[in-house]
Design a protein around this motif. Sequence first.
Motif, PDB file in Angstrom:
ATOM      1  N   GLN A 133      30.394 -18.820  -5.971  1.00 39.05           N
ATOM      2  CA  GLN A 133      29.632 -19.991  -5.562  1.00 39.05           C
ATOM      3  C   GLN A 133      28.144 -19.794  -5.856  1.00 39.05           C
ATOM      4  OE1 GLN A 133      30.385 -22.871  -4.815  1.00 39.05           O
ATOM      5  NE2 GLN A 133      28.795 -23.821  -3.570  1.00 39.05           N
ATOM      6  N   ALA A 134      27.661 -18.584  -5.618  1.00 37.89           N
ATOM      7  CA  ALA A 134      26.258 -18.293  -5.898  1.00 37.89           C
ATOM      8  C   ALA A 134      25.961 -18.417  -7.387  1.00 37.89           C
ATOM      9  CB  ALA A 134      25.900 -16.904  -5.401  1.00 37.89           C
TER      10      ALA A 134
ATOM     11  N   GLN B 210      36.667 -13.466   0.404  1.00 40.62           N
ATOM     12  CA  GLN B 210      35.572 -14.356   0.748  1.00 40.62           C
ATOM     13  C   GLN B 210      34.297 -13.939   0.039  1.00 40.62           C
ATOM     14  OE1 GLN B 210      35.853 -17.216   2.665  1.00 40.62           O
ATOM     15  NE2 GLN B 210      33.815 -17.565   1.781  1.00 40.62           N
ATOM     16  N   LEU B 211      34.105 -12.606  -0.091  1.00 40.75           N
ATOM     17  CA  LEU B 211      32.931 -12.088  -0.795  1.00 40.75           C
ATOM     18  C   LEU B 211      32.941 -12.535  -2.255  1.00 40.75           C
ATOM     19  CD1 LEU B 211      30.423 -10.286  -0.956  1.00 40.75           C
ATOM     20  CD2 LEU B 211      31.933  -8.354  -1.471  1.00 40.75           C
ATOM     21  N   LYS B 212      34.103 -12.461  -2.887  1.00 44.93           N
ATOM     22  CA  LYS B 212      34.215 -12.881  -4.281  1.00 44.93           C
ATOM     23  C   LYS B 212      33.955 -14.374  -4.423  1.00 44.93           C
ATOM     24  CE  LYS B 212      37.233 -12.582  -8.323  1.00 44.93           C
ATOM     25  NZ  LYS B 212      38.542 -12.121  -8.838  1.00 44.93           N
ATOM     26  N   GLN B 213      34.509 -15.161  -3.477  1.00 42.15           N
ATOM     27  CA  GLN B 213      34.287 -16.603  -3.517  1.00 42.15           C
ATOM     28  C   GLN B 213      32.810 -16.933  -3.335  1.00 42.15           C
ATOM     29  OE1 GLN B 213      36.931 -17.992  -0.448  1.00 42.15           O
ATOM     30  NE2 GLN B 213      38.693 -18.154  -1.837  1.00 42.15           N
ATOM     31  N   ASP B 214      32.139 -16.216  -2.434  1.00 44.84           N
ATOM     32  CA  ASP B 214      30.705 -16.426  -2.206  1.00 44.84           C
ATOM     33  C   ASP B 214      29.905 -16.080  -3.457  1.00 44.84           C
ATOM     34  OD1 ASP B 214      31.285 -17.208   0.362  1.00 44.84           O
ATOM     35  OD2 ASP B 214      30.732 -15.292   1.275  1.00 44.84           O
ATOM     36  N   GLN B 215      30.309 -14.996  -4.132  1.00 40.91           N
ATOM     37  CA  GLN B 215      29.605 -14.593  -5.349  1.00 40.91           C
ATOM     38  C   GLN B 215      29.779 -15.637  -6.454  1.00 40.91           C
ATOM     39  OE1 GLN B 215      31.452 -10.774  -5.942  1.00 40.91           O
ATOM     40  NE2 GLN B 215      29.811  -9.667  -4.858  1.00 40.91           N
TER      41      GLN B 215
END
Length: 426
Positions: A103-104, A96-101
Amino acid sequence: MPKKAKELSALSVAKIKDNGRHAVGGVGGLHLRIVNNSRAWVLRVVVGQRFDENGKLHLHRRDIGLGSYPEVSLAEARAKAHEMKAQIRNGIDPIQLKQDQLQALRIQKLRNRTFRECAQIVISNKSRELKNQKHIAQWSTTLETYIYPTLGDISIGTITKVDIAEVLRPIWIEKNETAKRIRGRIETVFDYAKAMEYFEGDNPAEWKGNLEPILGNLKQESRPHPSLPYDQVSTFVQHLRQKDGISPKALEFAILTACRSGEIFGATWQEIDFQNKVWTIPKERMKAEKEHRVPLSEPAIELLKSIQTDTRPQSYIFPAPRTGSMLSDMSLTTLIKRMHEQKVKEDSLGYIDPKQNRVITTHGFRSTFRDWSADMTNYPREVCEHVLAHKLPDEVEAAYLRGAYLEKRKGLMADWAEFCEEYKTA
């Protein structure tokens, strides 16, 4: 307790050939996955747990890819696996952290859209919305002239109200009307950017409480379009009929119908009913966005017939000579200017609005018609106003006039055409 895998060496890992998942030890859950010629590191981890209604514990396991082997070495894979497990212990889901990064990064890339890129999309949308091609062109021209050289290639997310005020300031006093239109166009571009999340916060091009304190208001003096006194209109028409080309025909048709130039320029043959002598202008070309029926006098019909064989049935009635596209206001403005200059050489007066001491305009002939109809005829005010397609305050009255008063408007336009041809000054 799960069985701990034997910690393999780099050499042992290199010798693994069989398809499947192979625990390599050193970090719980770290495997080398082999599928034919493909080899990759996979870390199986527990990222959550829950108890069902029977009290049984269910673990939420997830595979996390750590890269291809041998591009990522055994030591690198173990280091990445340790890092992932540390994140999980701290309550962080690595995937999820990678996906958030990602997306950012995507959002940041979008926010790097330039003002020019956003404006071009807005203009493209406006081309489907606006009915006047001239207005669409003005969007592009004014932004290219006054805004793009300074702000065009800047990320729209970084532009401030101070930046906008600085590009408007040089023309705010000398070209205030143009500057106000540009400000409105900039505000529309930022509305689009906000909707697309390329820009956050209040619209920097807003006027009240935003740009107003910086630029300030100017006192506006409304001036009507310069118009010719009606006792000179027949002289002008006679002079006009000495000119060759499509522009003089378009201008004369505008005078005879008292219509706006944009309505004249967009006129097509399909809109003309020769039998009933009526020109029906669709609502898309009308300022009030309502269909308008224009009674055509005999001189107006004769003018149309005189050029009917010169243009294609599907084309504009008054096409631009070289391109066949729509005529521009400049063509008629230039025509009037040349006629004025020629008249000045003859009698030193020319075609001037005596109240403003300015050269007359195409639009001014609508005022000429209105002054004549008020001073020289007994037609009701409502009939005269409807000729000009002015919006009447009473909607019921307006609907009635569109139908029942068409015959009265025919009489009025016939009288106007006769006046344009025959009236002579004393």
